[in-house]
Design an enzyme around this catalytic site. Structure first.
Site, PDB file in Angstrom:
ATOM      1  N   ARG A  60       0.869  -1.186   0.000  1.00 36.35           N
ATOM      2  CA  ARG A  60       0.000   0.000   0.000  1.00 36.35           C
ATOM      3  C   ARG A  60       0.899   1.226   0.000  1.00 36.35           C
ATOM      4  O   ARG A  60       1.519   1.556   1.009  1.00 36.35           O
ATOM      5  CB  ARG A  60      -0.943  -0.016   1.219  1.00 36.35           C
ATOM      6  CG  ARG A  60      -1.845  -1.217   1.167  1.00 36.35           C
ATOM      7  CD  ARG A  60      -3.276  -1.032   1.515  1.00 36.35           C
ATOM      8  NE  ARG A  60      -4.022   0.061   1.004  1.00 36.35           N
ATOM      9  CZ  ARG A  60      -5.101   0.549   1.632  1.00 36.35           C
ATOM     10  NH1 ARG A  60      -5.464   0.060   2.784  1.00 36.35           N
ATOM     11  NH2 ARG A  60      -5.785   1.534   1.097  1.00 36.35           N
ATOM     12  N   CYS A 124     -15.097   7.053   7.060  1.00 35.31           N
ATOM     13  CA  CYS A 124     -14.356   5.804   6.937  1.00 35.31           C
ATOM     14  C   CYS A 124     -14.341   5.049   8.263  1.00 35.31           C
ATOM     15  O   CYS A 124     -15.305   5.130   9.037  1.00 35.31           O
ATOM     16  CB  CYS A 124     -12.947   6.055   6.402  1.00 35.31           C
ATOM     17  SG  CYS A 124     -12.155   4.556   5.770  1.00 35.31           S
ATOM     18  N   ASP A 193      -4.101   8.712   7.309  1.00 35.46           N
ATOM     19  CA  ASP A 193      -3.143   7.766   6.722  1.00 35.46           C
ATOM     20  C   ASP A 193      -1.761   8.386   6.710  1.00 35.46           C
ATOM     21  O   ASP A 193      -0.770   7.704   6.962  1.00 35.46           O
ATOM     22  CB  ASP A 193      -3.604   7.363   5.326  1.00 35.46           C
ATOM     23  CG  ASP A 193      -4.787   6.404   5.414  1.00 35.46           C
ATOM     24  OD1 ASP A 193      -4.559   5.186   5.473  1.00 35.46           O
ATOM     25  OD2 ASP A 193      -5.918   6.885   5.510  1.00 35.46           O
ATOM     26  N   LYS A 204      -8.750   8.914   3.827  1.00 40.54           N
ATOM     27  CA  LYS A 204      -9.692   8.250   2.913  1.00 40.54           C
ATOM     28  C   LYS A 204     -10.381   9.232   1.982  1.00 40.54           C
ATOM     29  O   LYS A 204     -10.787  10.310   2.410  1.00 40.54           O
ATOM     30  CB  LYS A 204     -10.737   7.486   3.750  1.00 40.54           C
ATOM     31  CG  LYS A 204     -11.718   6.651   2.979  1.00 40.54           C
ATOM     32  CD  LYS A 204     -11.086   5.644   2.049  1.00 40.54           C
ATOM     33  CE  LYS A 204     -10.095   4.740   2.744  1.00 40.54           C
ATOM     34  NZ  LYS A 204      -9.252   3.968   1.822  1.00 40.54           N
ATOM     35  N   LYS A 229       2.101   8.139  11.963  1.00 37.30           N
ATOM     36  CA  LYS A 229       1.354   8.483  10.736  1.00 37.30           C
ATOM     37  C   LYS A 229       1.926   9.750  10.083  1.00 37.30           C
ATOM     38  O   LYS A 229       1.419  10.205   9.066  1.00 37.30           O
ATOM     39  CB  LYS A 229      -0.122   8.707  11.069  1.00 37.30           C
ATOM     40  CG  LYS A 229      -0.778   7.598  11.887  1.00 37.30           C
ATOM     41  CD  LYS A 229      -1.617   6.703  11.051  1.00 37.30           C
ATOM     42  CE  LYS A 229      -2.256   5.572  11.819  1.00 37.30           C
ATOM     43  NZ  LYS A 229      -3.472   5.921  12.515  1.00 37.30           N
TER      44      LYS A 229
HETATM   45  P1  RI2 Z   1      -6.632   3.985  11.857  1.00 36.19           P
HETATM   46  C1  RI2 Z   1      -7.838   3.969   6.711  1.00 36.19           C
HETATM   47  O1  RI2 Z   1      -7.338   3.624   5.436  1.00 36.19           O
HETATM   48  C2  RI2 Z   1      -8.741   5.188   6.673  1.00 36.19           C
HETATM   49  O2  RI2 Z   1      -8.357   6.145   5.707  1.00 36.19           O
HETATM   50  C3  RI2 Z   1      -8.559   5.685   8.081  1.00 36.19           C
HETATM   51  O3  RI2 Z   1      -8.949   7.039   8.260  1.00 36.19           O
HETATM   52  C4  RI2 Z   1      -7.066   5.490   8.274  1.00 36.19           C
HETATM   53  O4  RI2 Z   1      -6.772   4.258   7.606  1.00 36.19           O
HETATM   54  C5  RI2 Z   1      -6.577   5.443   9.694  1.00 36.19           C
HETATM   55  O5  RI2 Z   1      -7.122   4.334  10.367  1.00 36.19           O
HETATM   56  P2  RI2 Z   1      -7.689   2.223   4.706  1.00 36.19           P
HETATM   57  O6  RI2 Z   1      -6.677   1.212   5.184  1.00 36.19           O
HETATM   58  O7  RI2 Z   1      -5.180   3.699  11.814  1.00 36.19           O
HETATM   59  O8  RI2 Z   1      -9.117   1.865   5.004  1.00 36.19           O
HETATM   60  O9  RI2 Z   1      -6.942   5.191  12.720  1.00 36.19           O
HETATM   61  O10 RI2 Z   1      -7.480   2.533   3.241  1.00 36.19           O
HETATM   62  O11 RI2 Z   1      -7.454   2.775  12.223  1.00 36.19           O
END
Ligand code: RI2
Length: 304
Positions: A60, A124, A193, A204, A229
């Site tokens: 990713r 999300c 992210d 997202k 992050k």
């Molecule tokens: P936590 C997710 O990405 C979303 O964009 C979400 O806001 C972000 O990761 C952070 O998530 P994806 O993996 O680490 O669904 O806070 O593309 O759980």
């Protein structure tokens, strides 16, 4: 290698998803790989670990949590094979433990920004954002949440399930209904992210539109993000790559139109001027302080 490839496959297909979870899964996979790596020298160990890291990093491209987790786990100062193995294993265990604690701490810090009776809009499915919302609920603040569906992968459905488990009053909306409900919202809380050196947010797809709406309606926009992050490479001038995923996630059946193609960018960029606060485990900061967070907590990458 089989287990590592399996983790890489799951991250790629989003069976394992969410920036924090991706980082922890990568750390676990590298730890187990290091534990079982049969080599004779430190050099072979390092090149084996680098190969494993590369497999994970390809999965990713946007989520910097993956890059930071890999870097934290594989970096060691050992001078012999077995000490290197031990150091990598303990790096991984520490990252996993710290990551879980960070999410909890963000909840403690962020929930102070929520008042009794607030309506919170989230997008999300973010564990860090849900940590704030859950902590506010446990503090008895009588909150209500509006959750977006989050097309195309519908992670909003995971969010409403988790909110329901916590016993929080929740409403689900389609993504395009955000402006219609914004007048009822007190604050927006989303995850991250990536946070760049200038404090902008990559999250997202759809997040930037929500931030614009919130700004226009004079509502607070809060980001929940662990320090891993934040992107060290953005200090070096690099732009964050935005992952474009398969069109089949948007439309399972191929289009019949010859001149039309489906695009599926997974993330967008919210400029820092639309962000009121970033809640991290080391404190709630204005986006302008992101540079300092990177320098103080992730400085390792700045040497190249
Ligand atoms: P936590 C997710 O990405 C979303 O964009 C979400 O806001 C972000 O990761 C952070 O998530 P994806 O993996 O680490 O669904 O806070 O593309 O759980």
């Amino acid at each position: 290698m089989d287990q590592l490839s399996e983790t890489a496959r799951k991250i790629s297909s989003m069976e394992i998803r969410g920036a924090g979870k991706i980082g922890r899964a990568a750390a676990e996979a590298l730890r187990d790989f290091a534990l079982n790596l049969r080599v004779q020298s430190l050099e072979e160990f390092d090149s084996g670990m680098q190969m494993a890291a590369d497999v994970l990093l390809k999965t990713r491209p946007t989520a910097v949590s993956l890059f930071n987790a890999v870097k934290i786990v594989v970096t060691h100062r050992a001078k012999d094979l077995e000490s290197a193995r031990e150091e990598v294993i303990s790096n991984a265990n520490r990252f996993i433990e710290d990551s879980a604690k960070a999410v909890e701490k963000i909840g403690e810090i962020g929930c102070r920004r929520i008042k009794a009776g607030d309506t919170i809009l989230t997008h999300c499915n973010s564990m860090a954002a849900l940590s704030i919302i859950g902590a506010a609920h446990r503090a008895g603040k009588d909150i209500r949440v509006i959750a977006t569906e989050s097309r195309p992968r519908l992670q909003g459905l995971l969010t409403i399930g988790m909110l329901d488990e916590m016993g929080i009053e929740t409403e689900l909306i389609v993504d395009s209904a955000v402006r219609s409900v914004m007048d009822e919202v007190d604050l927006v809380v989303v995850g991250a992210d990536v946070i760049t050196a200038n404090g902008s947010l990559v999250n997202k797809i759809g997040t930037a539109q929500i931030a614009l709406c919130a700004n226009e309606a004079r509502k607070s926009f809060v980001v929940a993000a662990e320090t891993y992050k934040f992107s060290p490479r953005t200090i070096l001038g690099e732009l964050v790559p935005i992952e474009e995923r398969s069109p089949s996630e948007v439309m399972p059946d191929p289009l019949k139109h010859r001149h039309v193609r489906i695009r599926n960018p997974a993330f967008d960029v919210t400029p820092h001027r639309y962000i009121d606060l970033i809640c991290t485990e080391v404190g709630a900061i204005p986006p302008e302080m992101s540079f300092i967070i990177i320098k103080e907590t992730l400085g390792f990458e700045l040497d190249g």
